[in-house]
Design a protein around this motif. Structure first.
Motif, PDB file in Angstrom:
ATOM      1  N   ILE A 144      94.257  -7.450 104.717  1.00 18.30           N
ATOM      2  CA  ILE A 144      94.106  -8.663 103.933  1.00 18.30           C
ATOM      3  C   ILE A 144      93.999  -9.821 104.904  1.00 18.30           C
ATOM      4  CG2 ILE A 144      96.612  -9.020 103.688  1.00 18.30           C
ATOM      5  CD1 ILE A 144      96.026 -10.150 100.887  1.00 18.30           C
ATOM      6  N   THR A 173      93.898  -3.052  97.162  1.00 14.94           N
ATOM      7  CA  THR A 173      93.021  -4.189  97.424  1.00 14.94           C
ATOM      8  C   THR A 173      93.358  -5.351  96.506  1.00 14.94           C
ATOM      9  OG1 THR A 173      91.253  -2.728  98.150  1.00 14.94           O
ATOM     10  CG2 THR A 173      90.639  -4.958  97.506  1.00 14.94           C
ATOM     11  N   TYR A 222      87.382 -19.249  99.692  1.00 15.19           N
ATOM     12  CA  TYR A 222      88.713 -19.823  99.579  1.00 15.19           C
ATOM     13  C   TYR A 222      88.642 -21.340  99.579  1.00 15.19           C
ATOM     14  CZ  TYR A 222      88.613 -20.879 104.618  1.00 15.19           C
ATOM     15  OH  TYR A 222      88.301 -21.381 105.861  1.00 15.19           O
ATOM     16  N   SER A 252      91.884  -8.875  95.217  1.00 13.95           N
ATOM     17  CA  SER A 252      90.641  -9.649  95.155  1.00 13.95           C
ATOM     18  C   SER A 252      90.896 -11.148  95.162  1.00 13.95           C
ATOM     19  CB  SER A 252      89.843  -9.268  93.910  1.00 13.95           C
ATOM     20  OG  SER A 252      90.611  -9.519  92.738  1.00 13.95           O
ATOM     21  N   SER A 253      92.048 -11.580  94.697  1.00 12.33           N
ATOM     22  CA  SER A 253      92.391 -13.004  94.715  1.00 12.33           C
ATOM     23  C   SER A 253      93.871 -13.149  95.025  1.00 12.33           C
ATOM     24  CB  SER A 253      92.056 -13.673  93.371  1.00 12.33           C
ATOM     25  OG  SER A 253      92.801 -13.087  92.322  1.00 12.33           O
ATOM     26  N   LEU A 281      84.765 -13.197 101.465  1.00  9.69           N
ATOM     27  CA  LEU A 281      85.704 -13.870 100.571  1.00  9.69           C
ATOM     28  C   LEU A 281      85.349 -15.349 100.516  1.00  9.69           C
ATOM     29  CD1 LEU A 281      87.969 -15.594 102.458  1.00  9.69           C
ATOM     30  CD2 LEU A 281      88.705 -13.277 102.972  1.00  9.69           C
ATOM     31  N   VAL A 319      92.500 -17.785  97.894  1.00  2.00           N
ATOM     32  CA  VAL A 319      91.338 -16.915  98.118  1.00  2.00           C
ATOM     33  C   VAL A 319      90.843 -16.381  96.787  1.00  2.00           C
ATOM     34  CG1 VAL A 319      90.550 -14.769  99.184  1.00  2.00           C
ATOM     35  CG2 VAL A 319      92.081 -16.295 100.431  1.00  2.00           C
ATOM     36  N   SER A 370      87.814 -11.691  97.174  1.00  2.00           N
ATOM     37  CA  SER A 370      87.973 -10.995  98.454  1.00  2.00           C
ATOM     38  C   SER A 370      87.475  -9.559  98.326  1.00  2.00           C
ATOM     39  CB  SER A 370      89.439 -11.001  98.886  1.00  2.00           C
ATOM     40  OG  SER A 370      89.619 -10.202 100.039  1.00  2.00           O
ATOM     41  N   ARG A 371      86.694  -9.122  99.342  1.00  2.22           N
ATOM     42  CA  ARG A 371      86.165  -7.757  99.337  1.00  2.22           C
ATOM     43  C   ARG A 371      86.709  -6.953 100.522  1.00  2.22           C
ATOM     44  NH1 ARG A 371      81.442 -10.899  97.905  1.00  2.22           N
ATOM     45  NH2 ARG A 371      80.903 -10.525  95.734  1.00  2.22           N
ATOM     46  N   GLN A 426      83.035  -3.150  99.429  1.00  2.00           N
ATOM     47  CA  GLN A 426      84.157  -3.698 100.168  1.00  2.00           C
ATOM     48  C   GLN A 426      83.907  -3.558 101.661  1.00  2.00           C
ATOM     49  OE1 GLN A 426      87.418  -1.451  98.528  1.00  2.00           O
ATOM     50  NE2 GLN A 426      87.859  -3.025  97.031  1.00  2.00           N
TER      51      GLN A 426
END
Length: 791
Positions: free
Chosen positions: A353, A383, A286, A385-386, A284, A343, A346-347, A262
């Protein structure tokens, strides 16, 4: 079954699998384990089967390598196989996956994220290592030599874990290797000639200290002692400095870079250090329906002191469905459009965010989130991720932004109006020079942005000077802002900070925002990388709120200024470059249904034909083969018709050109058509310079390729606007270089279509067809005219 050497093969395979065990400390999650074990099992099975058929060491190794290629293709190359077999498309797909794995290894600390490229890379590496171990330990009966590839595989994990490995990893690997040595040693000892008969069923009460089992006992004792010593010795000896075999993985979580797969942007920005990471690892991806892309914000900073931006404490109420309110300062009559951004992968570490602004609604798949009450920055409690956001794109009118500035500045003013005391004298002097007297708020902001971005002589560089020479020739080390304004060298943090301070000095509330640039497109999906990290200023306007400005030049980072931040210009009749530059700045991040994405649309593929094998096997075999051969010859000749027509058309046009300027224009149009055949089509109405920027961005041209494109664009502009009689250079070699460079990054389908189905060739054949039709119809038309005259 002795030829298969099954026990030795199983031991060699087990050793290869066990030395891969420490790799679990380098990547997470461990989804690579099962495919890698499958690869080892395939190597063992292929080796056993091949040894049953042949005694050739080369053929056995070749069979194992072929098995690796086939199984890797079936597991990782689905959709890129030709009737189940690897093809050139498979090689290209594997190249992309392995390149992704290399980026992950170079740019992440252990444990790095496991992706398809990592899974493929580990599988191939351990598979090849298993082939080498099998070849040495089984075919050449040299398990001691097999320890070298095993040790190499083990050291890659041990030297890049960023921490000490559990001793069990070494014990397991060393134990398997010793078993291989022991079995081979016993077998060799039994083959020695001896005058004493030896039992093959064990000791059974007899002392055999001088025989094979005596040697085995001594070997076991030495092996156990060696393992214990190897594990215990590092505890008492001093540790040497760590040296990593692979850059990136060995970095610990405290080191600069990423950890746990991350990334997080520092909320405290030190102007003497780089905000931007040189990593090209993806942060990330998108998709969006917005026609104009916007940077993704992760934080806002207002307080600056001692050459650093420092964050305020966040004031966020987390909820899975927070009640979002538009900024109170945003008037209802400000023009706006609502767009969506979705998105994936996402890391970015919590609580940060990446999100556009201002937000209308969001769906974070069950993750609680909210907006900071002071800055409207989105935050998450864990966190995500999407996720997806709906946001507003504001388009304030010019008269709305034409507001008066506020009064003087000072330490008692709010943070968004405070100027750094160390640099305030120089900032005030520059503001007096740059901002016109009586300028409105938007006029002052535009003047400051123009000064830093284009007219002030500033340059973008990650290498920052440490001192500056004063008027007496002496080296000085002033504060960070003064150093930047005097040396005029810096990157996004310096440019944004300077504009914030100059805006505050002008009476405009300003603050620093950090986040990511929009990224690069591939088939409608945008990828944001760590190297897209960016900082920009936000200025406050009554009735609108905080608006983004962009003082950083378009250097290493492809920064684009918002349309409202650009001063309206009236292009002069004899200077087309002014129109080109302004329109390019406003539209560089514009997407028109994928028109700026060379991979947004797949080209139409031609359907192939399948031979009728039943007719070939019939009594008319020879006749059918002749017809097939004739069809292939005719097809080959026919496939050349369109490319040859395109070349003939080009030669004819150049021959008929009245002057050099026309020839340059013809070469330019031909290059545009050929790049269009490759799927790289610039926006409609682009000038040569705009088209050149588009090609450079979309085809990733660099070095000599970029220079060739610049020479072509310069040649076209010179041919159009230079005085008559100006000597013009031949751009033909450079156009060929550009087309070749763009072709190299396109898909094979696009390259095949461009070569065998060029649009110039099709146009030439249409013109020839129309000409032939006119020639054939002319007698009929003349007869009709005579008939009409008689009537």
């Amino acid at each position: 079954m002795s030829r298969g050497r099954i026990p030795e093969s199983l031991l060699a395979g087990a050793a290869s699998a066990v030395v891969a065990w420490p790799i679990t400390t380098l990547f997470t999650p461990n989804t690579w384990v099962r495919p890698t074990l499958v690869m080892v099992v395939v190597v063992v099975a292929a080796g056993i089967g091949a040894r049953l058929l042949t005694t050739s060491k080369t053929l056995v190794a070749a069979a194992q390598l072929v098995a690796i290629v086939l199984v890797a293709g079936w597991m990782h190359g689905r959709g890129h196989l030709w009737f189940g077999l690897p093809s050139l498309d498979t090689v290209l797909a594997f190249n992309n996956l392995l390149y992704e794995a290399r980026l992950t290894i170079q740019n992440y600390a252990a444990p790095a994220p496991t992706n398809r490229g990592v899974i493929l890379g580990i599988g191939l590496a351990i598979g090849v290592a298993a082939v080498v171990v099998d070849h040495l330990a089984v075919m050449r009966r040299s398990p001691a030599m097999a320890g070298l590839p095993l040790l190499t595989a083990f050291l890659i994990s041990a030297s890049n874990s960023g921490d000490s490995l559990n001793p069990m990893y070494f014990v397991a690997a060393g134990g398997i290797w010793l078993l291989m040595l022991g079995r081979q040693g016993i077998s060799s000892l039994r083959r020695w000639s001896t005058t004493t008969p030896m039992s093959t069923t064990g000791r059974r009460g007899s002392d055999d200290h001088d025989g094979a089992y005596g040697y085995a006992a001594v070997g076991r004792t030495l092996a156990v002692a060696g393992l214990v010593t190897a594990v215990a010795l590092p505890v008492v000896i001093p540790h040497l400095p760590t040296r990593y075999l692979i850059d990136g993985l060995g970095r610990s979580s405290e080191a600069t870079g990423f950890s746990d797969g991350q990334i997080g942007l520092k909320s405290t920005l030190d102007l003497t250090r780089s905000l931007q990471s040189p990593s090209t690892a993806p942060v990330l991806t998108y998709t969006t329906n917005a026609p104009i892309l916007t940077p993704l914000r992760v934080g806002v900073l207002e307080n600056y002191a001692n050459d650093q931006w420092r964050p305020d404490d966040a004031d966020v109420s987390f909820s899975r469905r927070p009640d979002l309110q538009l900024p109170a300062e945003l008037d209802d009559d400000v023009p706006r459009e609502t767009y969506r951004l979705s998105v994936d992968e996402s890391r970015i570490e919590a609580p940060q965010i990446a999100a556009p602004t201002p937000l209308v609604s969001g769906d974070l798949d069950g993750v609680a989130w909210g907006l900071d009450r002071q800055t409207s920055v989105a935050s998450v409690n864990r966190t995500a991720s999407s996720y997806s956001f709906n946001y507003l794109a504001l388009n304030p009118a010019a008269e709305t932004l034409d507001q008066p500035v506020q009064g003087a500045t000072g330490a008692l003013l709010p943070p968004e109006l405070q100027v750094d005391p160390s640099s305030e004298p120089l900032v005030r002097e520059l503001v007096d020079q740059v901002v016109p007297d009586g300028a409105s708020r938007i006029e002052a902001a535009r003047a400051i942005q123009t000064y830093l971005r284009t007219s002030g002589g500033f340059s973008y560089s990650l290498e920052l000077p440490e001192t500056v020479t004063n008027e007496f020739g002496q080296s000085e080390r002033p504060d960070a802002i003064s150093l930047f304004l005097r040396t005029k060298v810096g990157y996004c943090v310096q440019f944004a900070t300077a504009m914030v301070m100059m805006a505050r000095e002008s009476g405009i509330p300003a603050r620093m925002a950090i986040g990511f640039l929009p990224g690069t497109a591939d088939r409608g999906t945008y990828t944001v990388r760590a190297s897209d990290a960016h900082a920009w200023p936000e200025l406050f306007f009554e009735g609108v709120g905080w608006l983004r400005f962009e003082p950083t030049p378009s250097g290493t980072q492809n920064t684009v200024a918002p349309p409202y931040s650009l001063a309206p210009t009236t292009p002069e009749s004899n200077d087309p470059s002014s129109t080109a530059s302004s329109s390019s700045s406003a539209s560089s991040n514009t997407r028109a249904d994928g028109a700026n994405d060379p991979g947004a649309e797949d080209p139409t593929t031609t359907s192939g034909t399948q031979d009728d094998t039943t007719s070939i096997l019939g009594p008319q075999t020879r006749t059918v083969l002749l017809w097939v051969l004739l069809g292939l010859v005719v097809g080959a000749l026919g496939s050349m018709a369109v490319p040859l027509a395109a070349r003939a058309r080009m030669r004819r046009r150049l021959k008929e050109a009245p002057d050099e300027a026309t020839r340059v224009e013809i070469e330019w149009q031909a290059m545009v058509e050929r790049l269009g055949d490759l799927g790289v089509i610039p926006p409609r109405g682009s000038t040569p310079r705009q088209a050149g920027r588009f090609y450079q961005r979309e085809a990733y041209l660099e070095g000599e390729q970029s220079q060739a494109l610049s020479r072509v664009v310069d040649g076209v502009e010179r041919s159009r606007y230079a005085p008559p009689g100006t000597t013009l250079a031949d751009v033909r070699p450079d156009t060929e270089h550009v087309v070749k460079a763009v072709s190299g990054v396109r898909r094979r389908k696009d390259r095949m279509r461009a070569v065998w189905w060029p649009s110039d060739g099709l146009l030439e054949w249409r013109e020839r067809r129309d000409h032939a039709v006119r020639v054939l119809r002319s007698p009929w038309d003349r007869w009709q005219e005579r008939r009409a005259d008689r009537g």
